[in-house]
Design a protein around this motif. Structure first.
Motif, PDB file in Angstrom:
ATOM      1  N   ALA A 136       4.250  -9.678  26.303  1.00  0.00           N
ATOM      2  CA  ALA A 136       5.496 -10.451  26.260  1.00  0.00           C
ATOM      3  C   ALA A 136       5.401 -11.627  27.207  1.00  0.00           C
ATOM      4  O   ALA A 136       4.556 -11.621  28.101  1.00  0.00           O
ATOM      5  CB  ALA A 136       6.663  -9.554  26.696  1.00  0.00           C
ATOM      6  N   ASP A 146       7.481 -14.928  17.870  1.00  0.00           N
ATOM      7  CA  ASP A 146       7.577 -13.717  17.029  1.00  0.00           C
ATOM      8  C   ASP A 146       6.262 -13.496  16.290  1.00  0.00           C
ATOM      9  O   ASP A 146       5.750 -12.379  16.222  1.00  0.00           O
ATOM     10  CB  ASP A 146       8.716 -13.853  16.016  1.00  0.00           C
ATOM     11  CG  ASP A 146      10.065 -13.808  16.704  1.00  0.00           C
ATOM     12  OD1 ASP A 146      10.087 -13.408  17.894  1.00  0.00           O
ATOM     13  OD2 ASP A 146      11.074 -14.199  16.071  1.00  0.00           O
ATOM     14  N   TYR A 162       3.539 -12.257  18.733  1.00  0.00           N
ATOM     15  CA  TYR A 162       3.665 -10.857  19.144  1.00  0.00           C
ATOM     16  C   TYR A 162       3.661  -9.879  17.965  1.00  0.00           C
ATOM     17  O   TYR A 162       3.712  -8.676  18.159  1.00  0.00           O
ATOM     18  CB  TYR A 162       4.888 -10.676  20.054  1.00  0.00           C
ATOM     19  CG  TYR A 162       4.600 -11.284  21.415  1.00  0.00           C
ATOM     20  CD1 TYR A 162       3.609 -10.742  22.230  1.00  0.00           C
ATOM     21  CD2 TYR A 162       5.261 -12.418  21.869  1.00  0.00           C
ATOM     22  CE1 TYR A 162       3.294 -11.314  23.460  1.00  0.00           C
ATOM     23  CE2 TYR A 162       4.957 -12.988  23.102  1.00  0.00           C
ATOM     24  CZ  TYR A 162       3.971 -12.428  23.876  1.00  0.00           C
ATOM     25  OH  TYR A 162       3.647 -12.980  25.087  1.00  0.00           O
TER      26      TYR A 162
END
Ligand SMILES: Nc1ncnc2c1ncn2[C@@H]1O[C@H](COP(=O)(O)OP(=O)(O)OP(=O)(O)O)[C@@H](O)[C@H]1O
Length: 777
Positions: free
Chosen positions: A352, A374, A377
């Motif tokens: 993150a 998005d 990850y």
């Protein structure tokens, strides 16, 4: 004149005769080689027939080109070698050699007389050495031994023997001025003479008088890291430069000067040392300051604070409210703890925290920063970080292609087409025709479809965006680095202990970044962060790096250098008593550096004898620092330093002007008035402007100037002056213990004379300098 002396002068004459003959022969050769190079360059294209009609023609052209380029390169290299040799011989015409050893090899009965100079010279047959290069294996006996058993190492093994006698010669302009049997005389007369002379605009080589402990540094050849810790004036820089000359000689078949980098403290220092290697017939290594490297990597994005501006702040801004936090910030960001924290932070980004920049075109978003995050990850986290970024980049390029298709139909494209100039239209037309496979002569037959033109226009407009994506500019490195400081609690995940001032440190870092400024203490950490994300730019062609004034580098910077030059051996030279940067207190000795390559790969040499200053000056300066009594002065007489207390600045300027006049009369060529900071230097320079030819040296000065100069303490690092005035050694200016090293550095620049003035009470730093070492006037 005794007969031995006359014999030696005769030998000098004979050798010079040989040198003169060689010079005249070589002059002819070099002029021939030069002509060859000029001719090849001139007729390069006449010799090569460029024909690419068929594959065979093409091949022939390439081969021809290669042959010509090779011939040019051989001639250039021959010419370079001949010119270098010629330069060395010309110097040897003045001073053919400086030393001699009579060495009897084990198993023989007569000693060989080995004359030592800056380069080798053989007789006409090429079999007998008239002079040995100072770097030849046998010459090490000259530097390492007194008469008695001695040995030296050759590639074939160790040669044992007996050093019978050792001589030093002083030859100038081809005349033997004196010679000393150094096995009999006590003290080092030639060294006395060399050190007793005035300073020069440039540093000189010391090959005639290299001392045993310095020779260990010069010839050291083990492990990845050599650390040299030595007192001020102990010859660290000198030894480093002769070491480079030695390496270039020993590895002449595999090492050239371009593969060695010297990291030096400033550009003025570069000019100061620039003569040493050429004097020894070698080319200069690359020279760079750490700041120049940072600028090269980061200045497009940021205005980077100069290290001397940081230092000036530390020296002059102690009354400002953020001073304490800033100094704490400088120290903390120099630590290995922060280096490790950045590594952990980067690791955490795998799960993150990455910050991206959204991509938009003509004011409309193509992909938002959140969508990029998005996507990133959503990748399998077991993939390598960099591969994930590569995949992300490919995905973004696809998004651009999609956007491209949609854009072609938009009205702005038609408008663009209508606004095309004739020239642009023609250019587009020719380009598309060629793309369709039309030959030059058939282009006119091509029918350009409007769709293809629209496609071309959109594509061109999106090119900069594509380029930015390919260069990973969609990653917001500044945002990622800033994130470390936005929430002061965050860093605790990766650090056991933060400094007490951490919240303030965070605030001042964020403020600077928001203004696109990079404080000097942030520059290396920022670059590390960038490299850890985008991949390291390493330089594997460099084989040796030499870091002079190493006490001014942080452990963080050393870790960085190690990563940057993965194949290089490192020589690090410094003196912690001269550590003047605030971050330097992070490293109190070079032990921390051992962990860089591990103790098996690390060697440490200490230099304790100091040569620059007279004995009375060293006896005074060594009382300014802890454990100063370990410093051994070279026995050279002179006057004791003087401290004069004055009541006001008008008096101070009168006294300085009269002292300078006095010293000029004594024949001193270089006189420095050393101030604490640039701020004080500016004031002093204004007030002393009536002194004839006085100059102000400031950051950015490229040349080390001789004469009378006003200079801030930190710029005087590494260099020396005949005589030094400490502008104001008062309690008012040097009241704080943290200034001890700056003060010591300034005082140790003096070779022959040192005068300190103090307006009002003298500095408490002088407390230990007893009456017997300092005349108080
Ligand atoms: N063996 C030597 N023979 C002659 N001169 C020497 C020798 N060693 C050192 N010197 C002289 O001593 C002076 C100081 O040398 P150098 O600048 O290399 O020392 P340093 O350790 O780098 O000093 P600092 O740390 O104070 O900058 C120079 O003038 C140098 O030429």
């Amino acid at each position: 004149m005794n007969s031995e002396f006359q014999q030696e002068q005769k030998r000098v004459d004979r050798v010079i005769e040989t040198i003169t003959e060689r010079i005249s022969r070589l002059e002819k050769d070099t002029s021939r080689h030069r002509n060859e190079v000029v001719q090849i360059r001139k007729h390069f294209w006449d010799e090569v027939k460029v024909n690419v009609d068929t594959f065979d023609d093409y091949l022939e052209t390439i081969i021809g080109l290669r042959q010509e380029a090779q011939a040019l390169s051989v001639s250039q290299s021959t010419h370079r070698h001949a010119s270098k040799r010629l330069a060395a011989l010309r110097r040897m015409q003045e001073i053919p050699y400086f030393g001699r050893i009579d060495f009897m090899e084990g198993g023989t009965s007569t000693p060989e007389q080995v004359y030592i100079g800056i380069s080798t010279l053989t007789d006409e047959s090429g079999e007998h050495f008239l002079i040995y290069d100072w770097r030849a294996p046998v010459s090490s006996v000259y530097y390492d031994y007194q008469p008695g058993p001695a040995n030296y190492v050759t590639p074939g093994g160790v040669i044992e023997g007996q050093l019978e006698k050792k001589w030093q010669y002083l030859i100038r302009g081809g005349t033997l001025q004196s010679m000393f049997d150094t096995s009999l005389t006590i003290g080092d007369e030639i060294l006395q003479q060399v050190l007793g002379k005035g300073t020069d605009k440039h540093m000189h080589n010391i090959v005639a008088t290299i001392q045993q402990e310095q020779n260990r540094i010069i010839r050291h050849d083990r492990g990845r890291l050599l650390i040299v810790h030595g007192a001020a004036g102990s010859g660290k820089t000198s030894a480093a430069l002769q070491r480079i000359a030695y390496l270039l000689y020993k590895y002449r078949d595999s090492l050239n000067a371009d593969q060695i980098i010297l990291f030096s403290p400033n550009s003025m220092f570069n000019s100061y040392v620039s003569n040493v290697l050429p004097e020894l017939g070698e080319e200069n290594m690359q020279q760079v300051t750490f700041q120049e490297y940072l600028d090269h990597r980061l200045s497009k994005q940021f205005q980077i604070e100069h290290p001397y501006d940081q230092l000036e702040y530390v020296l002059t801004a102690s009354n400002t409210p953020v001073y304490k936090s800033r100094v704490a910030s400088i120290r903390f960001k120099a630590s290995t703890a922060f280096f490790e924290a950045i590594h952990s932070y980067r690791k955490s980004l795998e799960l993150a925290g990455m910050v991206f920049k959204g991509i938009s075109f003509r004011g409309t978003s193509i992909v938002t920063a959140q969508q990029i995050a998005d996507r990133f990850y959503s990748h399998d986290t077991s993939l390598r970080f960099h591969n994930r970024l590569e995949k992300l980049k490919d995905w973004l390029i696809k998004q651009i292609e999609e956007a491209e298709k949609a854009e072609r139909k938009k009205p702005w494209v038609q408008e663009e087409i209508e606004l095309l100039s004739n020239e642009e239209y023609h250019e587009a037309y020719t380009y598309l025709a060629k793309k369709r496979g039309f030959k030059e002569e058939d282009i006119a037959d091509y029918d350009m479809e409007p769709k293809a033109l629209a496609q071309l226009i959109v594509r061109q407009k999106l090119t900069p965006l594509r380029k930015r994506i390919r260069a990973f500019r969609f990653i917001d490195i500044k945002g990622i680095y800033k994130q470390l400081f936005v929430d002061p609690l965050q860093i605790q995940q990766w650090l056991e202990k933060t400094p007490a001032e951490w919240t303030d440190i965070c605030r001042l870092t964020v403020n600077a970044l928001d203004e696109d400024k990079l404080l000097y203490e942030d520059a290396t950490p920022f670059l590390l962060m960038k490299e850890l994300i985008l991949g390291f730019q390493t330089n594997s062609s460099i084989k040796h790096i030499i870091v002079d004034e190493a006490q001014d580098y942080s452990p963080f910077q050393f870790e960085f250098l190690k990563r940057l030059f993965p194949w290089a051996k490192m020589t690090v030279l410094g003196d912690f008593n001269q550590a003047i940067f605030a971050h330097a207190s992070e490293m109190v000795d070079f032990q921390t550096l051992t962990s860089l390559y591990g103790s098996a790969e690390t060697n440490v040499i200490n230099l304790t004898r100091s040569y620059r200053s007279t004995k009375p000056i060293i006896e005074f300066t060594r009382r300014l620092i802890p454990n100063g009594d370990r410093i051994v002065p070279f026995e050279r007489d002179g006057k004791r330093p003087v401290l004069t207390q004055l009541s006001d600045h008008a008096d101070l300027h009168r006294c300085i002007a009269s002292k300078v006049a006095d010293w000029r009369q004594q024949g001193y060529h270089s006189i420095a008035i050393i101030c604490k900071s640039a701020e004080e230097s500016n004031r002093a320079y204004e007030a002393l402007s009536s002194i004839e030819d006085i100059k102000l040296l400031k950051n950015g000065s490229l040349e080390y100037e001789q004469g009378v100069v006003v200079i801030p303490s930190y710029l005087s690092k590494g260099i020396e002056f005949d005589a030094v005035i400490i502008y104001d050694a008062s309690q008012q200016v040097y009241g704080d213990e943290s200034l001890r090293r700056v003060f010591y550095t300034a005082c140790t620049r003096a070779m022959h004379d040192l005068q300190l003035y103090s307006v009002g009470e003298p500095s408490p730093l002088l407390q230990n300098a007893l009456q017997e070492h300092l005349i108080q006037a």
